[in-house]
Design an enzyme around this catalytic site. Sequence first.
Site, PDB file in Angstrom:
ATOM      1  N   CYS A  30      -6.474   1.169   2.862  1.00  0.00           N
ATOM      2  CA  CYS A  30      -7.356   2.290   2.843  1.00  0.00           C
ATOM      3  C   CYS A  30      -7.316   2.893   1.384  1.00  0.00           C
ATOM      4  O   CYS A  30      -8.090   3.702   1.133  1.00  0.00           O
ATOM      5  CB  CYS A  30      -7.336   2.902   3.836  1.00  0.00           C
ATOM      6  SG  CYS A  30      -7.788   2.135   5.502  1.00  0.00           S
ATOM      7  N   GLU A  47       0.794  -1.191  -0.227  1.00  0.00           N
ATOM      8  CA  GLU A  47      -0.048  -0.047   0.094  1.00  0.00           C
ATOM      9  C   GLU A  47       0.860   1.111  -0.101  1.00  0.00           C
ATOM     10  O   GLU A  47       1.904   1.323   0.498  1.00  0.00           O
ATOM     11  CB  GLU A  47      -0.961  -0.075   1.186  1.00  0.00           C
ATOM     12  CG  GLU A  47      -1.600   1.283   1.222  1.00  0.00           C
ATOM     13  CD  GLU A  47      -2.920   1.362   2.212  1.00  0.00           C
ATOM     14  OE1 GLU A  47      -2.771   0.646   3.276  1.00  0.00           O
ATOM     15  OE2 GLU A  47      -3.615   1.973   2.442  1.00  0.00           O
ATOM     16  N   ASN A  61     -12.024  -3.196   0.258  1.00  0.00           N
ATOM     17  CA  ASN A  61     -10.663  -3.499   1.174  1.00  0.00           C
ATOM     18  C   ASN A  61     -11.227  -3.843   2.514  1.00  0.00           C
ATOM     19  O   ASN A  61     -11.324  -5.300   2.913  1.00  0.00           O
ATOM     20  CB  ASN A  61     -10.057  -2.102   1.197  1.00  0.00           C
ATOM     21  CG  ASN A  61      -8.914  -2.288   2.215  1.00  0.00           C
ATOM     22  OD1 ASN A  61      -8.210  -3.400   2.186  1.00  0.00           O
ATOM     23  ND2 ASN A  61      -8.719  -1.228   3.354  1.00  0.00           N
ATOM     24  N   GLU A  62     -11.320  -2.975   3.439  1.00  0.00           N
ATOM     25  CA  GLU A  62     -11.833  -3.338   4.851  1.00  0.00           C
ATOM     26  C   GLU A  62     -13.315  -2.963   5.208  1.00  0.00           C
ATOM     27  O   GLU A  62     -13.557  -1.972   6.044  1.00  0.00           O
ATOM     28  CB  GLU A  62     -10.852  -2.567   5.485  1.00  0.00           C
ATOM     29  CG  GLU A  62     -10.565  -3.245   7.044  1.00  0.00           C
ATOM     30  CD  GLU A  62      -9.451  -2.536   7.587  1.00  0.00           C
ATOM     31  OE1 GLU A  62      -9.671  -1.232   7.748  1.00  0.00           O
ATOM     32  OE2 GLU A  62      -8.480  -3.057   8.287  1.00  0.00           O
TER      33      GLU A  62
HETATM   34  O1  AHR Z   1      -2.163  -1.549   6.820  1.00  0.00           O
HETATM   35  C1  AHR Z   1      -2.674  -0.126   7.286  1.00  0.00           C
HETATM   36  C2  AHR Z   1      -4.248   0.094   7.182  1.00  0.00           C
HETATM   37  O2  AHR Z   1      -4.739  -0.737   8.084  1.00  0.00           O
HETATM   38  C3  AHR Z   1      -4.737  -0.242   6.006  1.00  0.00           C
HETATM   39  O3  AHR Z   1      -4.783   0.511   4.834  1.00  0.00           O
HETATM   40  C4  AHR Z   1      -6.319  -0.923   6.112  1.00  0.00           C
HETATM   41  O4  AHR Z   1      -6.830  -1.668   5.268  1.00  0.00           O
HETATM   42  C5  AHR Z   1      -6.341  -1.191   7.650  1.00  0.00           C
HETATM   43  O5  AHR Z   1      -7.014  -0.389   8.434  1.00  0.00           O
END
Ligand code: AHR
Length: 659
Positions: free
Chosen positions: A244, A49, A375-376
């Site tokens: 993110c 990322e 993603n999350e």
């Molecule tokens: O790894 C850092 C962040 O942690 C990532 O962007 C997200 O997916 C998680 O909250």
Amino acid sequence: MQLRSNFTLTIICSLLWATVTFSQEHLITVNTSKPVATVQPTMWGIFFEDINFAADGGIYAELVKNRSFEFSKPLMGWKIMKPDTTTGVMIINQSQTNPNNPRYARITLAHGEPSFGLSNEGFRGMGIKKGNSYHFSLLARQVEGSKVKMRIELISSKGEVNGTANLVPVAGNWKKCDVSFIATSTAQKARLNIWFEGEGALDLDMISLFPGDTWKNRPGGLRADLVQLLADLKPGFVRFPGGCVVEGRELETRYQWKKTVGNIDDRKLIVNRWNTEFKHRSTPDYFQTFGMGFFEYFQLAEDIGAEPLPILSCGMACQFNTAEVVPLDQLEPYIQDALDLIEFANGEPDSKWGKVRTQMGHPAPFNLKMIGVGNEQWGAQYIERYKIFEKAIHEKYPSVRIVSGTGPSPSGKNFDFASNELKNLNAQIVDEHYYMNPEWFLKNANRYDNYDRNSYKIFAGEYAAHSPKTVQPENQNNWQSALAEAAFMTGLERNADVVQLCSYAPLFAHIDGWQWAPDLIWFDNLNAFGTVNYYVQKMYSNNKGTEVLSMLLANKPVTGQDGLYSSATFDRHSDEIILKLINSGAQAQSVNVRMEGSKKPANKAKLTVLKSDDLTTSNSLEHPTRLCPVEQEITINGKILNQVLAPYSFSVIRIKQQH
Ligand code: AHR
């Protein structure tokens, strides 16, 4: 006489030490002839990322920050040298003719005035290496009748000149011009000065400086030392571009892959969502130029022999930020992005998106097999959107496996909701995130031992032991965290029939530009090091094996009894048994590992150990390998391996089988 008494003393001491420090002998059995599961080649991978200056300012080797004047403040990162009233720099916006890269700088020189310049500070300085070549380039246009010359110099923080070059942009319309030169000295935090001399005005855009020694010497490429650290992990997959950043703080700033491919000058820059996320580590100069875009991610995965795993926005912005969602009846462009991405990766060179890949120099497909939806994310709104994506992707590409997710926590209401829903929907692979304290990792080595074998497969997509507290800047990449991760990973490996992909997160952090800790690899402008956590990942990934073997202590998996953890695999290619043994306690432990199988183990084996008596031990730029794996040969008696596991140690033992 003297020799004999020394010898006797040594024996007495050793016996004493043994009785004092070992708690008890443990008999562990490994069934070597009956594998219980297959280890997927993708098992241990990496999570990339653009956080902590991982891409811009990190692996993407561009040294100039804000090269196209598109940051919110157009001259951020730049300093004007020797301005006066008639000489100067003006930022012009031509959004109608060039909407993706609208701004450029006009330098106007006054006749007879001393030279005038622009200076770029790089990403917390520029790392310059003596003897290395540097490639300076820009788009330039001499305003009619002008003749402006450029003198380029690299200057260290002490004022030493590290390299120089001259360049005269030719007359006429916008042209790319460039010059290469060799650095005459090394600097950790140099600046790039550009002096302008002559008469008239010169327009400038895409001012760029790259080192010559990029990965595979690709012009405009990646930092070779950072890629090498990734390649050394031998990862099974690369997940990209996050995290993110996939979602964006708002939908507008989500990651849109189509804007990151093709000509570099046309990739529209956006703010990086980590820019001001954490007040304690604010980095207002953090933007995403997308010099490291989707083509480059696919290429990186291919270069290091890993499967690509892109994760796409599912129409939901980060739920920790705006939590904006796209109405379901307006989801179509997001879905189209996913379908087009598969065509970009795998399509024929004459397909619409296959052609883009081909024009970028890669006619062969990238052979994409998996894609992530969101993603999350969490909540009912995620499930609703996931269903629509799943239907559309599988209708067109039934063999592409879809990764979905359960949100940021490994348990709780949101996790349970997503998990149940995804199970009922026959989801294929589900991403789980564990940013928890080391104790959690030690306690959860059995997490998948009783997992429903009829349910979805697991992608342990983001994990790291956080100590002292989850997502705090004080968190350390120390041996306490790494050892806990090693212990937990025995459970991932033991359950490799279920757990098919795993990645520590985040991957990279610039020592002067990070937002989130801990991270797997840290770097400055010239050097990089693998953390102790990196070496744990490497020991797993480099000793993966192809099948899981049952490994039991008193008929139970070894999940923390007397602080011990273990797992075993067999490598079909090298015909080796691979044991992983963790002693998480402060006392040495003696284990007898009995290999039960038809073949006899060889009487020599290779032991690789990572250990430290001090749980606070960590690596650093000054001491990059303070704690790293040490190898030695050990002896096996028949089918029993007797091994003393040092306090706080992680051992990998590879044993060939005799025929
Ligand atoms: O790894 C850092 C962040 O942690 C990532 O962007 C997200 O997916 C998680 O909250």
